[in-house]
Enzyme design. Structure first.
Site, PDB file in Angstrom:
ATOM      1  N   SER A 400       0.801  -1.247   0.045  1.00 40.24           N
ATOM      2  CA  SER A 400      -0.071   0.187   0.066  1.00 40.24           C
ATOM      3  C   SER A 400       0.920   1.302   0.086  1.00 40.24           C
ATOM      4  CB  SER A 400      -1.005  -0.176   1.253  1.00 40.24           C
ATOM      5  OG  SER A 400      -1.790   0.945   1.009  1.00 40.24           O
ATOM      6  N   LYS A 425      -0.437  -4.201  -3.500  1.00 35.57           N
ATOM      7  CA  LYS A 425      -1.881  -3.574  -3.288  1.00 35.57           C
ATOM      8  C   LYS A 425      -2.063  -2.033  -3.780  1.00 35.57           C
ATOM      9  CE  LYS A 425      -5.206  -2.367   0.255  1.00 35.57           C
ATOM     10  NZ  LYS A 425      -5.037  -0.880   0.097  1.00 35.57           N
TER      11      LYS A 425
END
Length: 560
Positions: A400, A425
């Protein structure tokens, strides 16, 4: 008695003047109306009034009886239609009045529960990344839900919101009850009670299709102490299978009151283990740092500043700045930023930390279903560490916001990446609070790195691998740099090679002019002629001297 004959005995004629007054016509007179010459219905009406009010004897000059019947029929039809049109208009007005009255009654008004549902619907409508809403009409869904979904209690309203979000088929967009929303906010603000695991769905690249994958384990937390590491698979939580369990449901089950127990079934490679962990208050201090002193041959000790960033909470960027300033006060000449097992966090903090290291350039592209929607870049105004060599460490637990930062530093040629492919991600979620204290986590965008690389389910690819036994703590890292006998030993020159070469290339122009003069003096002094290959070797050794920060007596080899 009226005579209807095709011939006319004319006494007087009614003209086309519609303003003829009845009291101006003598009673005994005989009138004749030429219907074929008349062009106005008002003349017909006037004639009818004359006959009925004054008992006037009339004769018609007509070509046929049929023409008069047609005119009479049209006059009656006009009156009939007019009456019914008026009735229709009155009826419509009555129906509208009744409908308006019904719509204003309490049974048709939006309730407080309806308003909370609509608040959630509007949040998705405005913020969700996919404007096709998974191929459905978002407006039609709203109308259908308001008609068909029961929303008499708060729990029924929450259920209706969950059903609405389920139609998006996005596991990262979810509804949070007030207590879960508060827990999520506390997790980004510094502490939570649990076992210290960050988990995600299998990416499919590692051959896993079931269970939940451990992204990272917080150092010092119960899971870390028990030996759970990134890449392990959680098969069950308290004997409940995770095969169909969502990551947020799993996170809720892992958290709990301090001192309570949770049982985990964990697969580590081919081995399956049963573990019982005690929940603790996990401190989320985002940064740890240390200075590593590395000996250099023939020169003073080199100093490397090591910064371990564990999460992107609201204190992360300020903590990184503080660590850099502290290490600089100790005269470090290079930095290592360790993002291993950092599962991400607040997107804005990732952007701010990238600005610390970059002089200028694009940090990340924010994209939706129509392409690039926004660009985050820096002009260098917030930069405080752009000159020192920088190495970034990543692994499968880097996800992320960590991947945004790693990708920005790599694509802008600011840092060299070592380690493993990151988690992958590539979606960005934002958190929205609703009026009753509940909240929504919504996928608002996907992102691309500065070179327009979509890393979702792929990850950021590092430049070089790390030894399999390379430690994840600051003390172990320093030992691997200082101890040549260690199995994880890395030469300082190896990990900073790209930065050294870049530094060398900047200096090549100045070096050529100065070194050539020195080389000519040496050649004249030794009275030895050098061919092209010998000259090339001289420059090569000089580059080695720059790159490895160690003196190379290349003249001694070639000239003496």
């Amino acid at each position: 008695m009226d005579s209807f004959t095709p011939y006319l005995r004319l006494s007087s004629t009614i003209t086309n003047n519609n303003k003829t007054k009845l009291n101006q016509i003598p009673t005994p007179q005989l009138f004749t109306l030429n219907i074929l010459e008349s062009r106005s219905w008002s003349q017909v009406r006037l004639y009818s009034k004359l006959r009925s009010s004054r008992n006037i004897r009339s004769e018609f000059k007509c070509t046929s009886w049929f023409q008069w019947k047609v005119i009479s029929w049209r006059e009656k039809l006009k009156r009939y239609v007019s009456v019914h049109i008026v009735g229709l208009v009155v009826g419509v007005m009555v129906v509208m009045s009744v409908s308006l009255a019904v719509s204003n009654t309490p049974c048709w008004a939006l309730t407080e529960e309806n308003l909370i549902f609509l608040e959630a619907w509007r949040t998705i409508d405005r913020a969700y990344v996919d404007k096709t809403f998974n191929g459905q009409s978002w407006f039609r869904y709203r109308e259908a839900a308001l008609r068909n979904e029961p929303m008499n209690t708060r729990e029924e309203t929450y259920m209706a919101i969950r059903k609405m979000l389920a139609t998006l088929d996005d596991p990262f967009t979810r509804f949070l009850e007030p207590d879960k929303f508060r827990s999520l906010r506390s997790g980004t603000q510094g502490a939570l009670t649990g076992v210290g695991l960050s988990i995600g769905y299998p990416t499919g690249l590692d051959g896993l299709s079931t269970g939940l994958v451990v992204i990272s384990s917080t150092p010092g937390a119960p899971a870390y102490v028990a030996g759970i590491t990134s890449g392990d698979v959680i098969l069950a939580i308290d004997d409940m299978s995770t095969e169909t369990m969502g990551i947020y449901d799993a996170a809720e089950r892992l958290q709990g009151s301090e001192g309570s127990l949770v049982e985990l079934t964990v697969r580590k490679g081919p081995e399956i283990k049963q573990m019982t962990l005690k929940r603790e208050k996990v401190s989320l201090n985002p940064v740890r740092s240390r200075m590593c002193e590395v000996a250099a041959v023939g020169k003073d000790t080199s100093r490397i500043g090591y910064i371990k960033l564990t999460t992107f909470n609201q204190n992360a960027s300020s903590a990184v700045k503080e660590a850099i300033e502290t290490l600089r006060s100790n005269n470090v000449n290079a930095f290592v930023l360790d993002l291993r097992d950092n599962g991400g966090g607040l997107f804005p903090e990732g952007i701010e930390i990238a600005k610390i290291w970059l002089e200028k350039g694009v940090i990340v592209y924010i994209c939706d279903s129509f392409g690039v929607r926004d660009i985050f870049e820096t002009d260098g105004s917030n930069a405080i560490a752009t000159s020192e060599p920088l190495v970034v460490l990543v692994n499968r637990g880097t996800a992320s916001a960590s991947e945004i930062l790693a990708g920005a530093l790599k694509d802008n040629k600011r840092a060299v990446l070592f380690g493993e492919r990151t988690f992958g991600k590539g979606k960005i979620q934002s958190v929205f609070e609703l009026s009753d204290g509940s909240g929504l986590a919504v996928t608002v965008a996907r992102y691309e790195t500065p070179t327009h690389t979509d890393i979702d389910k792929v990850g950021v690819i590092p430049d070089h691998p790390l030894p399999a036994s390379f430690p994840k703590d600051e003390d172990g890292f320093c030992n691997c740099l200082m101890n040549p006998t260690s199995v994880c030993y890395l030469n300082k020159a190896e990990i900073f090679s790209r930065e050294k070469v870049k530094e060398t290339l900047v200096c090549v122009k100045d070096f050529i002019s100065s070194a050539w003069e020195k080389l000519e003096d040496e050649i004249v002094f030794k009275k030895k002629k050098l061919n092209f290959i010998d000259l090339f070797k001289c420059y090569y050794y000089k580059l080695l001297e720059f790159a490895y920060n160690e003196p190379v007596e290349f003249f001694k080899v070639l000239v003496e």
